[in-house]
Design a protein around this motif. Structure first.
Motif, short mmCIF file in Angstrom:
data_model
loop_
_atom_site.label_atom_id
_atom_site.label_comp_id
_atom_site.label_asym_id
_atom_site.label_seq_id
_atom_site.Cartn_x
_atom_site.Cartn_y
_atom_site.Cartn_z
N LYS A 266 0.87 -1.18 0.00
CA LYS A 266 0.00 0.00 0.00
C LYS A 266 0.91 1.23 0.00
N ASP A 267 1.29 1.61 -1.19
CA ASP A 267 2.22 2.72 -1.39
C ASP A 267 2.12 3.12 -2.86
N SER A 268 2.58 4.31 -3.15
CA SER A 268 2.60 4.77 -4.53
C SER A 268 3.67 4.01 -5.31
N HIS A 269 3.37 3.72 -6.56
CA HIS A 269 4.35 3.02 -7.40
C HIS A 269 5.63 3.82 -7.58
N GLU A 270 5.57 5.11 -7.32
CA GLU A 270 6.79 5.91 -7.46
C GLU A 270 7.85 5.51 -6.43
N ASN A 271 7.47 4.76 -5.41
CA ASN A 271 8.41 4.32 -4.36
C ASN A 271 8.87 2.88 -4.54
N PHE A 272 8.76 2.35 -5.75
CA PHE A 272 9.14 0.96 -6.04
C PHE A 272 10.54 0.62 -5.56
N TYR A 273 11.47 1.57 -5.66
CA TYR A 273 12.87 1.31 -5.34
C TYR A 273 13.10 1.00 -3.87
N ASN A 274 12.10 1.24 -3.01
CA ASN A 274 12.21 0.82 -1.61
C ASN A 274 11.95 -0.67 -1.45
N TYR A 275 11.48 -1.32 -2.50
CA TYR A 275 11.09 -2.73 -2.43
C TYR A 275 11.81 -3.62 -3.43
N CYS A 276 12.17 -3.06 -4.58
CA CYS A 276 12.70 -3.88 -5.67
C CYS A 276 13.57 -3.03 -6.57
N LEU A 277 14.76 -3.53 -6.92
CA LEU A 277 15.65 -2.79 -7.81
C LEU A 277 15.96 -3.54 -9.10
N LYS A 278 15.42 -4.74 -9.24
CA LYS A 278 15.65 -5.52 -10.45
C LYS A 278 14.42 -6.35 -10.73
N CYS A 279 13.94 -6.27 -11.95
CA CYS A 279 12.80 -7.11 -12.33
C CYS A 279 12.80 -7.26 -13.85
N ASP A 280 11.98 -8.17 -14.32
CA ASP A 280 11.89 -8.38 -15.75
C ASP A 280 10.85 -7.48 -16.40
N LEU A 281 9.79 -7.17 -15.65
CA LEU A 281 8.68 -6.45 -16.25
C LEU A 281 7.97 -5.59 -15.22
N VAL A 282 7.53 -4.41 -15.65
CA VAL A 282 6.68 -3.55 -14.84
C VAL A 282 5.42 -3.29 -15.65
N LEU A 283 4.26 -3.60 -15.06
CA LEU A 283 2.98 -3.42 -15.73
C LEU A 283 2.17 -2.35 -15.02
N PHE A 284 1.71 -1.37 -15.78
CA PHE A 284 0.82 -0.33 -15.30
C PHE A 284 -0.52 -0.49 -16.00
N ASN A 285 -1.60 -0.55 -15.26
CA ASN A 285 -2.95 -0.48 -15.82
C ASN A 285 -3.53 0.79 -15.23
N LEU A 286 -3.39 1.88 -15.95
CA LEU A 286 -3.64 3.21 -15.41
C LEU A 286 -5.13 3.54 -15.32
N GLY A 287 -5.42 4.68 -14.77
CA GLY A 287 -6.81 5.13 -14.65
C GLY A 287 -7.31 5.00 -13.23
N TYR A 288 -8.56 4.62 -13.10
CA TYR A 288 -9.17 4.51 -11.77
C TYR A 288 -9.58 3.07 -11.52
N LEU A 289 -9.82 2.76 -10.26
CA LEU A 289 -10.22 1.43 -9.84
C LEU A 289 -11.58 1.09 -10.44
N PRO A 290 -11.67 0.01 -11.24
CA PRO A 290 -12.97 -0.37 -11.78
C PRO A 290 -14.01 -0.55 -10.67
N LYS A 291 -15.16 0.03 -10.87
CA LYS A 291 -16.26 0.03 -9.90
C LYS A 291 -15.91 0.82 -8.64
N GLY A 292 -14.84 1.62 -8.71
CA GLY A 292 -14.44 2.45 -7.57
C GLY A 292 -14.74 3.92 -7.85
N ASN A 293 -14.21 4.77 -7.01
CA ASN A 293 -14.39 6.21 -7.13
C ASN A 293 -13.56 6.72 -8.31
#
Length: 180
Positions: free
Chosen positions: A74-101
Motif C-alpha cells: 500500500k504505497d505509490s508506485h513511485e516508491n518501487f525502489y524501496n522494495y525492488c531494484l531488479k525485475c523483468d517487467l513492470v505493468l501499469f494499468n492506469l486510470g481509476y479502480l474499476p467500480k471504484g471512485n
C-alpha cells in the motif's frame, strides 16, 4: 491475427518477457486481475496501490486462487525502489479502480515521475502501460507519457504503441518501453 481486448493483449505481450523465474511489478494492482496473471506466470510479484480497497480486493482474489508468490504494497508506485531494484517487467494499468471512485485516478505527473525513476534506477526488460485517455486525467497522462517516451534514447530503448485505428480517440491503448 486474432483481436484481443487491450488488457488481454497486454497479458500476451507480458508472456514474451517473463518466465516462471521472473520477478515482476504490478504498479497498479486495482482489483487484482493483472496481479493474479503475473503471479501465475512468474516467480514473484510486487503489487502496488495507494487505495486500501484495491489492496483488499487483490488479496482476496489471490487467496481465492491459492497464490502465495507476491507482496502487496500500500504505497505509490513511485516508491518501487524501496522494495525492488531488479525485475523483468513492470505493468501499469492506469486510470481509476474499476467500480471504484472515478475521482481516485492515477496522476499524470506521478506516473511520469515513476517511469523516469524506473528508467534511471531499475534493471528491467519491459515497462508496459495500459492507457485510458477517456477521462480528463487519463488524457493528460496519455499526452504527457507519449511526449516523454518520444524523447528517450532509441539506442537504448524501443518504444512502441498498440492501438486500434478505427476506434474512438478515447479507446484504451498500450505503450511499451523495451530495454535493448
Amino acid at each position: 491475427m486474432k483481436y484481443y481486448r487491450t488488457t488481454s493483449l497486454s497479458h500476451k505481450i507480458c508472456l514474451d518477457y517473463i518466465t516462471k523465474d521472473s520477478i515482476v511489478i504490478d504498479a497498479t494492482c486495482g482489483n487484482g486481475h493483472d496481479t493474479l496473471f503475473l503471479c501465475q506466470n512468474s516467480k514473484f510479484c510486487f503489487a502496488f496501490d495507494i487505495q486500501e480497497g484495491a489492496i483488499k480486493n487483490t488479496e482476496a482474489l489471490l487467496k481465492a486462487n491459492n497464490i502465495m508468490n507476491y507482496q502487496l504494497i500500500k504505497d505509490s508506485h513511485e516508491n518501487f525502489y524501496n522494495y525492488c531494484l531488479k525485475c523483468d517487467l513492470v505493468l501499469f494499468n492506469l486510470g481509476y479502480l474499476p467500480k471504484g471512485n472515478k475521482e481516485n485516478s492515477t496522476q499524470a505527473e506521478i506516473t511520469l515521475l515513476t517511469i523516469k525513476k524506473i528508467i534511471d534506477k531499475l534493471e528491467f526488460k519491459l515497462i508496459l502501460l495500459v492507457i485510458y485517455p477517456g477521462h480528463s486525467e487519463g488524457k493528460k497522462e496519455s499526452q504527457l507519457l507519449e511526449k516523454f517516451l518520444k524523447s528517450i534514447c532509441q539506442k537504448t530503448y524501443n518504444v512502441f504503441k498498440f492501438y486500434n485505428l478505427n476506434q474512438i480517440e478515447t479507446a484504451p491503448y498500450i505503450l511499451g518501453i523495451e530495454k535493448k
